[in-house]
Design a protein around this motif. Sequence first.
Motif, mmCIF file in Angstrom:
data_model
loop_
_atom_site.group_PDB
_atom_site.id
_atom_site.type_symbol
_atom_site.label_atom_id
_atom_site.label_comp_id
_atom_site.label_asym_id
_atom_site.label_seq_id
_atom_site.Cartn_x
_atom_site.Cartn_y
_atom_site.Cartn_z
ATOM 1 N N ALA A 77 3.695 3.495 -5.201
ATOM 2 C CA ALA A 77 4.504 3.178 -4.028
ATOM 3 C C ALA A 77 4.699 4.401 -3.144
ATOM 4 C CB ALA A 77 5.864 2.624 -4.468
ATOM 5 N N SER A 78 4.614 5.582 -3.732
ATOM 6 C CA SER A 78 4.753 6.846 -3.016
ATOM 7 C C SER A 78 3.505 7.676 -3.238
ATOM 8 C CB SER A 78 5.979 7.615 -3.506
ATOM 9 O OG SER A 78 5.930 8.973 -3.105
ATOM 10 N N GLU A 79 3.009 8.333 -2.195
ATOM 11 C CA GLU A 79 1.799 9.144 -2.330
ATOM 12 C C GLU A 79 2.025 10.368 -3.211
ATOM 13 O OE1 GLU A 79 -0.028 10.111 1.345
ATOM 14 O OE2 GLU A 79 -0.518 8.021 1.831
ATOM 15 N N LEU A 80 3.281 10.684 -3.500
ATOM 16 C CA LEU A 80 3.593 11.843 -4.336
ATOM 17 C C LEU A 80 3.760 11.485 -5.805
ATOM 18 C CD1 LEU A 80 6.136 13.763 -2.059
ATOM 19 C CD2 LEU A 80 3.693 14.191 -2.353
ATOM 20 N N LYS A 81 3.993 10.200 -6.099
ATOM 21 C CA LYS A 81 4.237 9.793 -7.481
ATOM 22 C C LYS A 81 3.594 8.436 -7.745
ATOM 23 C CE LYS A 81 8.477 12.291 -8.651
ATOM 24 N NZ LYS A 81 9.834 12.169 -9.226
ATOM 25 N N GLY A 82 2.428 8.471 -8.349
ATOM 26 C CA GLY A 82 1.732 7.245 -8.692
ATOM 27 C C GLY A 82 1.142 7.319 -10.084
ATOM 28 N N VAL A 83 0.346 6.316 -10.404
ATOM 29 C CA VAL A 83 -0.341 6.230 -11.690
ATOM 30 C C VAL A 83 -1.826 6.426 -11.432
ATOM 31 C CG1 VAL A 83 -0.833 4.765 -13.686
ATOM 32 C CG2 VAL A 83 1.397 4.635 -12.554
ATOM 33 N N ALA A 84 -2.469 7.270 -12.236
ATOM 34 C CA ALA A 84 -3.900 7.524 -12.090
ATOM 35 C C ALA A 84 -4.607 7.312 -13.416
ATOM 36 C CB ALA A 84 -4.149 8.939 -11.584
ATOM 37 N N VAL A 85 -5.867 6.930 -13.333
ATOM 38 C CA VAL A 85 -6.753 6.849 -14.493
ATOM 39 C C VAL A 85 -8.036 7.580 -14.145
ATOM 40 C CG1 VAL A 85 -8.197 5.326 -15.907
ATOM 41 C CG2 VAL A 85 -5.820 4.704 -15.443
ATOM 42 N N CYS A 86 -8.469 8.448 -15.051
ATOM 43 C CA CYS A 86 -9.719 9.190 -14.883
ATOM 44 C C CYS A 86 -10.623 8.898 -16.074
ATOM 45 C CB CYS A 86 -9.466 10.700 -14.824
ATOM 46 S SG CYS A 86 -8.147 11.207 -13.702
ATOM 47 N N THR A 87 -11.858 8.563 -15.810
ATOM 48 C CA THR A 87 -12.801 8.323 -16.887
ATOM 49 C C THR A 87 -14.226 8.556 -16.406
ATOM 50 O OG1 THR A 87 -13.651 6.718 -18.494
ATOM 51 C CG2 THR A 87 -12.920 5.849 -16.373
ATOM 52 N N GLN A 88 -15.089 9.020 -17.305
ATOM 53 C CA GLN A 88 -16.504 9.166 -17.001
ATOM 54 C C GLN A 88 -17.310 7.966 -17.488
ATOM 55 O OE1 GLN A 88 -17.973 12.960 -18.395
ATOM 56 N NE2 GLN A 88 -16.541 14.112 -17.122
ATOM 57 N N TYR A 89 -16.641 7.052 -18.202
ATOM 58 C CA TYR A 89 -17.324 5.838 -18.627
ATOM 59 C C TYR A 89 -17.521 4.901 -17.429
ATOM 60 C CZ TYR A 89 -16.088 7.182 -23.442
ATOM 61 O OH TYR A 89 -15.952 7.834 -24.632
ATOM 62 N N PRO A 90 -18.560 4.087 -17.421
ATOM 63 C CA PRO A 90 -18.691 3.064 -16.385
ATOM 64 C C PRO A 90 -17.440 2.181 -16.360
ATOM 65 C CG PRO A 90 -20.713 3.232 -17.668
ATOM 66 C CD PRO A 90 -19.687 4.068 -18.384
ATOM 67 N N SER A 91 -16.899 1.934 -15.184
ATOM 68 C CA SER A 91 -15.601 1.259 -15.109
ATOM 69 C C SER A 91 -15.424 0.601 -13.755
ATOM 70 C CB SER A 91 -14.469 2.269 -15.355
ATOM 71 O OG SER A 91 -14.558 3.337 -14.417
ATOM 72 N N GLN A 92 -14.437 -0.266 -13.675
ATOM 73 C CA GLN A 92 -14.078 -0.889 -12.397
ATOM 74 C C GLN A 92 -12.605 -1.244 -12.405
ATOM 75 O OE1 GLN A 92 -15.292 -5.574 -13.286
ATOM 76 N NE2 GLN A 92 -16.610 -4.362 -11.993
ATOM 77 N N GLN A 93 -11.948 -1.055 -11.265
ATOM 78 C CA GLN A 93 -10.534 -1.385 -11.154
ATOM 79 C C GLN A 93 -10.370 -2.878 -10.879
ATOM 80 O OE1 GLN A 93 -8.424 0.834 -8.159
ATOM 81 N NE2 GLN A 93 -6.467 -0.165 -8.574
ATOM 82 N N VAL A 94 -9.342 -3.451 -11.451
ATOM 83 C CA VAL A 94 -8.950 -4.830 -11.174
ATOM 84 C C VAL A 94 -7.665 -4.769 -10.365
ATOM 85 C CG1 VAL A 94 -8.297 -7.054 -12.159
ATOM 86 C CG2 VAL A 94 -10.011 -5.620 -13.308
ATOM 87 N N VAL A 95 -7.685 -5.326 -9.158
ATOM 88 C CA VAL A 95 -6.553 -5.226 -8.251
ATOM 89 C C VAL A 95 -5.721 -6.496 -8.325
ATOM 90 C CG1 VAL A 95 -5.837 -4.923 -5.860
ATOM 91 C CG2 VAL A 95 -7.828 -3.685 -6.728
ATOM 92 N N PHE A 96 -4.415 -6.329 -8.488
ATOM 93 C CA PHE A 96 -3.480 -7.444 -8.511
ATOM 94 C C PHE A 96 -2.700 -7.462 -7.212
ATOM 95 C CE2 PHE A 96 -4.460 -6.817 -12.900
ATOM 96 C CZ PHE A 96 -4.291 -8.052 -13.518
#
Length: 227
Positions: free
Chosen positions: A49-68
């Motif tokens: 909700a804020s550009e200063l405090k969010g949730v991140a995921v980092c991975t080198q495995y093949p992946s895709q985000q699911v957006v709700f």
Amino acid sequence: MIIATWNSCGGTVDSRSTELQSFSSFDILALQEVQKPENCLEGVYWNGASELKGVAVCTQYPSQQVVFDDSITPFLAVRILESPLGPFNLLAVCAKRQPSYCKDLIRTFDQCEDFLKESPCVILGDFNATARLQNTTKQFDELQDHLHRKLKLVSAYHQFKKQTFGMESFTTLYFRWGTAGCFHIDYVYIPQNWISYLNSVTIPGFKTLTTSDHRPVVVELTSKDFC
């Protein structure tokens, strides 16, 4: 395969992931209260909700985000398409106070129910929840029941260390940098049928990674089938 979660208490994805690497390598990292990356990088996802405090995921495995749509609280749903343990779904969370931390998590899990049940799943992040607070014991029990009974997940730390909730020997929060440590509120939940893959669960001490009053939870899983 090494999965880690850390409430980094600010900072950038690059700086905090580099800092964690001084303690442990990782294949998948979930960060909470981290700044929005300036550039879109492959294998790096962010929501908040804020550009200063969010949730991140980092991975080198093949992946895709699911957006709700209309997400109740910032979280990240990511499909890990390939890994040493096969494909699985990952939900990274940072619980919010309203209506309560436990209730916020449960409604997030309900919103993501189809995603969590379509494949083996891992839920990790800052739950802001502990069995040590008497006034939230009932809600914490309801949260654990939801994770264990409905989603068939277990806390990697508690399973590996053979410790009960509220009696942890390793704290994940040194509130406001207090040296005594106080609560274990950061978790990595894995499928029950992954228990045999648990190789180690590590939480650094107070003097490590002092940019945050939280400490990461680092989980290593190994399957002989994929060695």
